[in-house]
Design an enzyme around this catalytic site. Structure first.
Site, PDB file in Angstrom:
ATOM      1  CE  LYS A   1      -2.202  -1.021   3.885  1.00  0.00           C
ATOM      2  NZ  LYS A   1      -1.624  -2.315   4.299  1.00  0.00           N
TER       3      LYS A   1
ATOM      4  NE  ARG B   1      -4.054  -1.176  10.183  1.00  0.00           N
ATOM      5  CZ  ARG B   1      -3.010  -0.580   9.594  1.00  0.00           C
ATOM      6  NH1 ARG B   1      -3.122   0.618   9.101  1.00  0.00           N
ATOM      7  NH2 ARG B   1      -1.861  -1.207   9.481  1.00  0.00           N
TER       8      ARG B   1
ATOM      9  NE  ARG C   1       8.234  -2.997   5.910  1.00  0.00           N
ATOM     10  CZ  ARG C   1       6.916  -2.746   5.857  1.00  0.00           C
ATOM     11  NH1 ARG C   1       6.367  -2.291   4.748  1.00  0.00           N
ATOM     12  NH2 ARG C   1       6.148  -2.950   6.901  1.00  0.00           N
TER      13      ARG C   1
ATOM     14  NE  ARG D   1       6.482  -0.489  10.083  1.00  0.00           N
ATOM     15  CZ  ARG D   1       5.298  -0.464   9.481  1.00  0.00           C
ATOM     16  NH1 ARG D   1       5.206  -0.032   8.236  1.00  0.00           N
ATOM     17  NH2 ARG D   1       4.217  -0.872  10.100  1.00  0.00           N
TER      18      ARG D   1
ATOM     19  NE  ARG E   1       2.519  -4.754  11.184  1.00  0.00           N
ATOM     20  CZ  ARG E   1       3.615  -4.690  10.425  1.00  0.00           C
ATOM     21  NH1 ARG E   1       4.733  -5.282  10.817  1.00  0.00           N
ATOM     22  NH2 ARG E   1       3.599  -4.036   9.299  1.00  0.00           N
TER      23      ARG E   1
HETATM   24  P1  AMP Z   1       0.984   0.714   9.084  1.00  0.00           P
HETATM   25  O1  AMP Z   1       2.188   1.555   8.825  1.00  0.00           O
HETATM   26  O2  AMP Z   1      -0.211   1.154   8.293  1.00  0.00           O
HETATM   27  O3  AMP Z   1       1.270  -0.751   8.964  1.00  0.00           O
HETATM   28  O4  AMP Z   1       0.569   0.963  10.614  1.00  0.00           O
HETATM   29  C1  AMP Z   1       1.449   0.657  11.666  1.00  0.00           C
HETATM   30  C2  AMP Z   1       0.671   0.530  12.977  1.00  0.00           C
HETATM   31  O5  AMP Z   1       0.019   1.770  13.282  1.00  0.00           O
HETATM   32  C3  AMP Z   1      -0.445  -0.490  12.974  1.00  0.00           C
HETATM   33  O6  AMP Z   1       0.012  -1.802  13.243  1.00  0.00           O
HETATM   34  C4  AMP Z   1      -1.343   0.042  14.092  1.00  0.00           C
HETATM   35  O7  AMP Z   1      -0.773  -0.206  15.368  1.00  0.00           O
HETATM   36  C5  AMP Z   1      -1.265   1.534  13.853  1.00  0.00           C
HETATM   37  N1  AMP Z   1      -2.295   2.005  12.904  1.00  0.00           N
HETATM   38  C6  AMP Z   1      -2.070   2.554  11.672  1.00  0.00           C
HETATM   39  N2  AMP Z   1      -3.209   2.879  11.075  1.00  0.00           N
HETATM   40  C7  AMP Z   1      -4.207   2.522  11.936  1.00  0.00           C
HETATM   41  C8  AMP Z   1      -5.626   2.578  11.890  1.00  0.00           C
HETATM   42  N3  AMP Z   1      -6.260   3.069  10.820  1.00  0.00           N
HETATM   43  N4  AMP Z   1      -6.317   2.115  12.960  1.00  0.00           N
HETATM   44  C9  AMP Z   1      -5.692   1.632  14.043  1.00  0.00           C
HETATM   45  N5  AMP Z   1      -4.358   1.516  14.143  1.00  0.00           N
HETATM   46  C10 AMP Z   1      -3.606   1.965  13.112  1.00  0.00           C
END
Ligand code: AMP
Length: 191
Positions: free
Chosen positions: A13, A87, A126, A138, A149
């Protein structure tokens, strides 16, 4: 054109959103990036979400909806790309409400379809690349957080596929190709 990119962690994404920003003047709204920024700069909110994020669980709807609300006030230029948001179903309803308030519409929810083995490989790859390049991975790119996740995706986020399908907005593209192939498939949806 305002779009949502849907898909599990590691589906690509963020990569595809970056291309759309560069080539179509769209604005990427990644709640993951916003939360990492808050965490790294040590704001109160950042401190509050750090543990949840590192474990791979979802942050509360209230926090992420608040983040998105602030960003939507800016100029939409070529349109918004929602990356990693919504989400949950509550977030999806909130987004529909915010867009309606602004007199904007959501045009497509684009699913990047991949299989789980590829995700695990991509994410652990990654992390290994980041370390090899002298950086740090990360905090949530490790096997333990990845499991959580993925489970959060299947339990809380995947119902959005049905939600957007029922709204007539879902488009599914094969996320397993090269970056350019996936980009071309998304281009067709946007054409
Ligand atoms: P991402 O970079 O999108 O994989 O997000 C990393 C982490 O941020 C996720 O595993 C969640 O802990 C938090 N996070 C990001 N976007 C959301 C969302 N829309 N709702 C809830 N938690 C989020």
């Amino acid at each position: 054109m305002n779009i949502i990119l849907l898909g599990p962690p590691g589906a690509g994404k963020g990569t595809q959103a970056a291309t759309l920003v560069a080539e179509r003047d769209m604005i990427q709204l990644s709640t993951g990036d916003m939360l990492r920024e808050a965490k790294n700069s040590g704001t109160e909110m950042g401190k509050m979400v750090a543990g949840v994020m590192d474990r791979g669980e979802l942050v509360t709807d209230e926090i992420v909806i608040g983040l998105i609300r602030e960003k939507l006030e800016g100029d939409a230029k070529g349109g918004f790309i929602f990356d990693g948001f919504p989400r949950t179903l509550a977030q999806a309803d909130a987004l529909a409400g915010l867009m309606a308030e602004m007199g904007q519409s959501l045009d497509h929810a684009i699913e990047l379809a991949v299989n789980d083995e590829v995700l695990v490989e991509r994410i652990l790859g990654r992390a290994a690349e980041a370390v090899a390049a002298g950086g740090t991975a990360r905090a949530d790119d490790n096997e333990e957080s990845l499991k959580i996740r993925l489970m959060a995706y299947y339990k809380q986020t995947s119902p959005l596929l049905g939600y957007y399908y029922a709204k007539g907005m879902l488009q599914s593209v094969d996320g397993l190709g090269t970056m350019d192939e996936v980009k071309a498939s998304i281009g067709k949806v946007l054409a």
